[in-house]
Design a protein around this motif. Structure first.
Motif, mmCIF file in Angstrom:
data_model
loop_
_atom_site.group_PDB
_atom_site.id
_atom_site.type_symbol
_atom_site.label_atom_id
_atom_site.label_comp_id
_atom_site.label_asym_id
_atom_site.label_seq_id
_atom_site.Cartn_x
_atom_site.Cartn_y
_atom_site.Cartn_z
ATOM 1 N N GLU C 30 0.826 -1.219 0.000
ATOM 2 C CA GLU C 30 0.000 0.000 0.000
ATOM 3 C C GLU C 30 0.857 1.266 0.000
ATOM 4 N N ASP C 56 -8.404 -3.705 -1.215
ATOM 5 C CA ASP C 56 -9.412 -3.655 -0.154
ATOM 6 C C ASP C 56 -8.772 -3.898 1.214
ATOM 7 N N GLY C 57 -9.377 -3.290 2.209
ATOM 8 C CA GLY C 57 -8.948 -3.570 3.568
ATOM 9 C C GLY C 57 -7.739 -2.782 4.032
ATOM 10 N N VAL C 58 -7.262 -1.874 3.203
ATOM 11 C CA VAL C 58 -6.102 -1.092 3.614
ATOM 12 C C VAL C 58 -6.576 0.153 4.349
ATOM 13 N N ASP C 59 -5.945 0.458 5.457
ATOM 14 C CA ASP C 59 -6.243 1.689 6.186
ATOM 15 C C ASP C 59 -5.462 2.826 5.500
#
Lengths: 246, 273, 246
Positions: C30, C56-59
């Motif tokens: 990311e 998806d799912g990355v802060d």
């Protein structure tokens, strides 16, 4: 006079020190300067241009190599193209980077082949290109390639008819992310087969492609004004060298 | 993949009328006879170095024959290659004539195989080239490069000579201007008188005052003031008995002489006073 | 026949994947994606735009903060502008982003005259200059001279109105290649070179100039802060004393 600029910088530093919690000295100044210059530049920069902006006594080459290593695993890499340095997004992230605004030049299969022959066999004449492909090259194919700025007429072969010789430009290296013409993909294998030699059957001497602008022994220079005529787009990368730095 | 069927003579893409387009469909995608040969060779699925040129020539000739049956429009290149392959095939099938000067059939076949290998190699190189990460397709430069601001620094030009000249000119302009004015206006009576006294010292005979004055006055602009002051001084000298003046009529030249010591010798005068 | 070409391409792609030298997994994906996107973007990007391109799912917020920290000590910083993110040259390196060009300008005759009078008659007020020249000095003329850095206001005359007194700077000496102000030619020398008329009246004098920074008895020091105002360029030699040695 210089002290004016110094004073400005001091002011900026004071502001920054007050605001930013980080100490810039945590990283060697020469790396920070290189980062800043290369990030901000619109064109790849050569080592001597970079050196002019660096503090005295800095080993610019070593610093560049250090920086290249620092960025090797990042999303942005420091690459060397045509002996100049520039930051580019990492190749493996190309899936991410598709931009609808970007129009990629779609070359015909013929144009791609001619481009490859020019790259690997340069300097090469149109007749030599046609011998390899076994088919006549249309004027349009060469025009399209000249328009890309990736190839240029570089001289005239000292043979009857004095045909133009073609070679690649810095723009070609930049487009395909090649450091120097000797780094063409698969070049070593091609040389190993002896197929680069235009004479068949395979001989002993395998020529290496060279985009060295110095004319070879069997090349004459282009006539005066020839570059400004129909072939103008191809001449740009050469004349642009001076303009780009100014 | 765009078809590029080229006419043998002109080197320009052969013009194909819309109605005939379907006829060339079968050769679309081929870049000339070598390309076609390479495709056929690929179907043999063997190393190009070990390919049977004889079998390849047969395949090519069959292809051309099929194309001619359906009156497929073929560029001359394809026909030339067909003729050459037919010739090569016959040479390969017949026993080699002894002491042949021209290349043997085997050498010709090897040369063709090498041409195909070379074309294939350069195509592979082309594909590897095109599959490299390309600028603005796969990799990108800085999208928003920062402007390098240009600071224009004026460099002023002036030499020490300019400076000293400017200084000297200003200073003496101011000083000399006033001195000149004084000299021009003040030819005082005393000055005029002193001059006349010097003059009459040598003028024993009647002399023309105007001529003397004209000789004396260097600057024409001072003429008026010199005349005026001299005339006034002359009258004063006459009144004091130092000199005599004589004028024949109005505006005529004035004559003067030192007054003779033996009192008024008016008799010698050209006209009465 | 198209399948032939396709097959070739597939083979080539396999070769290229094998060639990639760097292991991108050495850095969280990311962060690499953010780096590449922000680097290539033509304008600052906001968090939601970035989030759309991320796995998806990355802060994204945390990743941006991590990236900002990574670049904090570098020559390029990740900054937030109007709630959008972009890379910018580090503030303390902004001097790198300027290029100085010099343009040669000729001083006007009036400026040279005023400069000459200041040189010989310093410390001198504007009124005194005008008395010597016999004409009013325009504001522009003094401004240009202050811009040259050759003159400076050095104090205020202890007379009604407390007018500024002007003197020359070290820059003046170096411009005119004079070792000391006292080397300016005096009356006799000016006469000798023919610059001054030899028939000047008695009592005409040329002063022996002195640029001693020590204030004279009839001079007051400049007020605090006066140097930083409109007269800044002329003030350089004073403030620059520290900077010049560094």
């Amino acid at each position: 006079m210089a002290s004016l600029a110094e004073r400005r910088v001091q002011e900026v530093e004071m502001v920054d020190e007050a605001e930013a919690p980080v100490n810039p000295q945590a990283r060697p100044e020469e790396l920070r300067i290189l980062e800043a210059l290369l990030f901000a530049a619109t064109e790849p920069l050569d080592q001597s241009t970079l050196a002019k902006r660096m503090p005295d006594g800095v080993d610019v080459k070593a610093a560049l190599e250090q920086l290249q290593a620092d960025y090797a695993c990042r999303g942005v890499n420091l690459v060397r193209v045509a002996n100049k340095w520039t930051f580019r997004t990492a190749g493996d992230l190309s899936w991410l980077m598709t931009r609808e605004t970007t129009e990629t030049r779609r070359l015909s299969r013929a144009a791609i082949e001619v481009l490859a022959i020019i790259a690997y066999h340069q300097p090469v004449t149109r007749a030599e290109i046609e011998e390899i492909r076994g088919v006549v090259t249309s004027k349009g194919t060469l025009d399209v390639l000249l328009e890309t700025g990736w190839i240029r007429p570089r001289g005239r072969r000292k043979t009857p008819g004095r045909p133009l010789t073609f070679g690649t430009t810095e723009g070609f290296l930049s487009q395909f992310n090649i450091e120097a013409i000797g780094d063409l993909p698969g070049l070593d294998e091609l040389k190993g087969t002896g197929l680069l030699d235009s004479r068949l059957p395979t001989g002993f001497s395998v020529p290496s492609p060279s985009d060295d602008p110095t004319l070879r022994e069997d090349e004459d220079p282009l006539d005066v004004g020839e570059l400004e005529l129909a072939l103008a787009p191809a001449a740009e990368p050469e004349t642009g060298e001076g303009g780009g730095e100014s | 993949m765009t078809a590029e069927i080229l006419s043998f003579e002109t080197g320009k893409p052969a013009e194909v009328a819309d109605g005939e387009l379907s006829l060339v469909v079968d050769v679309e995608g081929f870049e000339g006879p070598l390309d076609l040969l390479l495709a056929l060779a690929r179907q043999q699925k063997v190393d190009l170095a070990k390919i049977s040129i004889l079998a390849l020539a047969d395949q090519y000739l069959q292809f051309i024959e099929a194309a001619r049956k359906i009156r497929l429009e073929l560029a001359a290149d394809y026909l030339v290659m067909a003729a050459w392959l037919a010739f090569l095939k016959s040479r390969l099938l017949l026993p080699e004539p002894p002491a042949a000067e021209r290349p043997s059939a085997e050498e010709m076949a090897t040369a063709l195989a090498n041409r195909l290998r070379r074309l294939e190699a350069i195509r592979e190189a082309a594909n590897r080239l095109m599959n490299r990460p390309q600028l603005l397709r796969d990799i990108f430069p800085r999208g928003n490069p920062e402007e390098i601001a240009e600071i224009r620094r004026p460099k002023f030009n002036a030499t020490l000579f300019d400076l000293l000249t400017a200084y000297a000119v200003q200073r003496q302009q101011r000083v000399l201007r006033s001195v000149h004015l004084a000299r021009r206006t003040v030819w005082s009576l005393a000055e005029a008188r002193a001059s006349l006294e010097r003059l009459i010292g040598i003028a024993e005979e009647w002399s023309c005052l105007d001529e003397y004055l004209l000789n004396y006055v260097v600057e024409p602009s001072q003429k008026a003031t010199v005349f005026a002051s001299s005339f006034a001084a002359a009258l004063e000298l006459v009144r004091e008995g130092e000199m005599e003046l004589n004028q024949s009529e109005a505006f005529a030249p004035l004559y003067f002489r030192k007054r003779p010591a033996q009192a008024a010798g008016a008799a010698n005068a050209p006209t009465a006073e």
